[in-house]
Design a protein around this motif. Structure first.
Motif, PDB file in Angstrom:
ATOM      1  N   ASN A   1       0.834  -1.064  -0.030  1.00  0.00           N
ATOM      2  CA  ASN A   1       0.031   0.015   0.156  1.00  0.00           C
ATOM      3  C   ASN A   1       0.936   1.380   0.061  1.00  0.00           C
ATOM      4  OD1 ASN A   1      -2.304   1.490   0.006  1.00  0.00           O
ATOM      5  ND2 ASN A   1      -3.219   0.518   1.666  1.00  0.00           N
TER       6      ASN A   1
ATOM      7  N   HIS B   1      -2.799   6.324   3.798  1.00  0.00           N
ATOM      8  CA  HIS B   1      -3.936   7.068   3.294  1.00  0.00           C
ATOM      9  C   HIS B   1      -3.972   8.515   4.126  1.00  0.00           C
ATOM     10  CE1 HIS B   1      -8.164   7.208   2.229  1.00  0.00           C
ATOM     11  NE2 HIS B   1      -7.785   8.122   1.273  1.00  0.00           N
TER      12      HIS B   1
ATOM     13  N   ARG C   1     -13.997  -1.420   2.972  1.00  0.00           N
ATOM     14  CA  ARG C   1     -12.665  -1.025   3.619  1.00  0.00           C
ATOM     15  C   ARG C   1     -11.824  -1.275   2.277  1.00  0.00           C
ATOM     16  NH1 ARG C   1     -10.649  -3.813   8.389  1.00  0.00           N
ATOM     17  NH2 ARG C   1      -9.667  -1.920   8.588  1.00  0.00           N
ATOM     18  N   ARG C   2     -10.441  -0.487   2.745  1.00  0.00           N
ATOM     19  CA  ARG C   2      -9.280  -0.666   1.906  1.00  0.00           C
ATOM     20  C   ARG C   2      -9.710   0.089   0.589  1.00  0.00           C
ATOM     21  NH1 ARG C   2      -8.383  -2.657   6.207  1.00  0.00           N
ATOM     22  NH2 ARG C   2      -6.680  -4.478   6.523  1.00  0.00           N
ATOM     23  N   GLN C   3     -10.363   1.062   0.585  1.00  0.00           N
ATOM     24  CA  GLN C   3     -10.951   1.962  -0.645  1.00  0.00           C
ATOM     25  C   GLN C   3      -9.661   2.616  -1.181  1.00  0.00           C
ATOM     26  OE1 GLN C   3     -12.040   2.312   2.289  1.00  0.00           O
ATOM     27  NE2 GLN C   3     -13.994   2.284   2.461  1.00  0.00           N
ATOM     28  N   ASP C   4      -8.614   3.006  -0.318  1.00  0.00           N
ATOM     29  CA  ASP C   4      -7.402   3.737  -0.571  1.00  0.00           C
ATOM     30  C   ASP C   4      -6.451   2.730  -1.485  1.00  0.00           C
ATOM     31  OD1 ASP C   4      -7.193   2.335   1.771  1.00  0.00           O
ATOM     32  OD2 ASP C   4      -5.188   3.196   2.081  1.00  0.00           O
ATOM     33  N   TYR C   5      -6.371   1.275  -0.959  1.00  0.00           N
ATOM     34  CA  TYR C   5      -5.642   0.482  -1.644  1.00  0.00           C
ATOM     35  C   TYR C   5      -5.949   0.196  -2.986  1.00  0.00           C
ATOM     36  CZ  TYR C   5      -3.126  -4.344  -1.770  1.00  0.00           C
ATOM     37  OH  TYR C   5      -2.347  -5.258  -1.909  1.00  0.00           O
ATOM     38  N   ASP C   6      -7.381   0.410  -3.371  1.00  0.00           N
ATOM     39  CA  ASP C   6      -7.907  -0.013  -4.630  1.00  0.00           C
ATOM     40  C   ASP C   6      -7.445   1.341  -5.583  1.00  0.00           C
ATOM     41  OD1 ASP C   6      -9.928  -0.912  -6.900  1.00  0.00           O
ATOM     42  OD2 ASP C   6     -10.684   1.357  -6.080  1.00  0.00           O
TER      43      ASP C   6
ATOM     44  N   ASN D   1      -9.006  -5.949  11.408  1.00  0.00           N
ATOM     45  CA  ASN D   1      -8.325  -6.733  10.436  1.00  0.00           C
ATOM     46  C   ASN D   1      -8.577  -8.045  10.489  1.00  0.00           C
ATOM     47  OD1 ASN D   1      -6.975  -4.477   9.277  1.00  0.00           O
ATOM     48  ND2 ASN D   1      -5.360  -4.363  10.837  1.00  0.00           N
TER      49      ASN D   1
ATOM     50  N   GLN E   1      -9.112  -7.453   1.035  1.00  0.00           N
ATOM     51  CA  GLN E   1      -7.780  -6.636   0.730  1.00  0.00           C
ATOM     52  C   GLN E   1      -7.119  -7.709  -0.206  1.00  0.00           C
ATOM     53  OE1 GLN E   1      -5.157  -4.798   3.670  1.00  0.00           O
ATOM     54  NE2 GLN E   1      -3.500  -5.682   2.783  1.00  0.00           N
TER      55      GLN E   1
END
Length: 270
Positions: free
Chosen positions: A149, A153, A175-180, A212, A220
């Motif tokens: 990542n 973020h 969740r994990r919108q930033d990763y995408d 998590n 994720q």
């Protein structure tokens, strides 16, 4: 106004004022602090009203019901016309020079679209734990290191028009919108950079570890595997994508130990 600091909050009464104060006390002062209240049911609304009455730079957007982080951030993106957007979470603390350092760098480097920084972890009481999150610095390494990542973020400042071109955050992801989003940023040819300085205190609590879960880590992993294919990442990236899923299967008390061990090989630092 060039800069909008975008914060989404949901029932963050315990830490919210400290987070707001850390932004309002920045050495860089010409910004709007846009807070999207995502249907909070605690004292969040009262805290926001009190702070907004004292500082005209705060603008609050209230959502009637909780719609999730991605939706709240997209609402904020649609509300601003600023050239740059700085992300900030409602439980972290920005160090005083953060915005100044990032704005100076971005204006001197027009080729950079997304700029993060290093951070240091703090606990529930705000005590520094000594863990520094060191992110990959070189732009050319993003395709290889995106499994980490590539940015933290809440440290990010990005060029608003570039992220809006990608339609912002995927609201189907809880969740994990930033990763995408970072996978899509890299795939589109945009450039990510990190300042090698600790400019944010990142809060980790017992709730952080509980969130998590294996289900969250499976989500994720799916985002990561899809993203690795999209950017043509190497085998190390694929390996890194599945490691968090494996550790999520451990008992909660073991996850902290596993995290410390893995930090020795994780480019984000120890």
């Amino acid at each position: 106004m060039k800069l909008c600091v975008l914060m989404a909050t949901y029932n963050d009464e315990r830490y919210l004022k400290s987070a707001l104060d850390s932004i309002l006390n920045q050495t860089y002062t010409d910004f709007e602090l846009l807070v999207v209240n995502d249907g909070s049911t605690d004292r969040t609304v009262d805290i926001l009203q009190h702070c907004a009455a004292r500082d005209a730079r705060i603008r609050v957007v209230n959502c009637e019901a909780n719609g999730g982080l991605a939706r709240a951030l997209n609402i904020g993106l649609a509300q601003t016309r600023a050239q740059f957007v700085a992300r900030m979470d409602a439980d972290d603390i920005a160090l005083p020079q953060r915005l100044q350092r990032q704005m100076d760098y971005l204006q001197a480097h027009p080729e950079i679209d997304v700029l993060g920084t290093f951070s240091e972890d703090i606990d529930e009481s705000g005590r520094r734990t000594g863990r520094i999150r060191r992110m990959p610095v070189g732009v050319r390494k993003n395709a290889d290191l995106v499994w980490t990542n590539p940015v933290i973020h809440p440290t990010v400042v990005f060029r608003a028009d570039k992220i809006k071109q990608l339609a912002g955050y995927d609201e189907t992801l809880r969740r994990r919108q930033d990763y995408d989003l970072w996978f899509r940023v890299v795939a589109s040819g945009m450039k990510i950079e990190n300042l090698p300085e600790v400019l944010l205190l990142y809060r980790e609590t017992a709730e952080t570890f509980r969130k998590n879960s294996a289900t969250a880590m499976w989500q994720q992993a799916k985002i990561g595997l899809r993203g690795c294919r999209k950017i043509g990442a190497g085998p190390v990236a694929y390996m890194g994508v599945v490691v968090p899923l494996i550790t999520s299967l451990l008992p909660l008390s073991w996850r902290r130990v596993a995290k410390r061990v893995l930090s020795k090989v994780d480019p984000r630092g120890s």
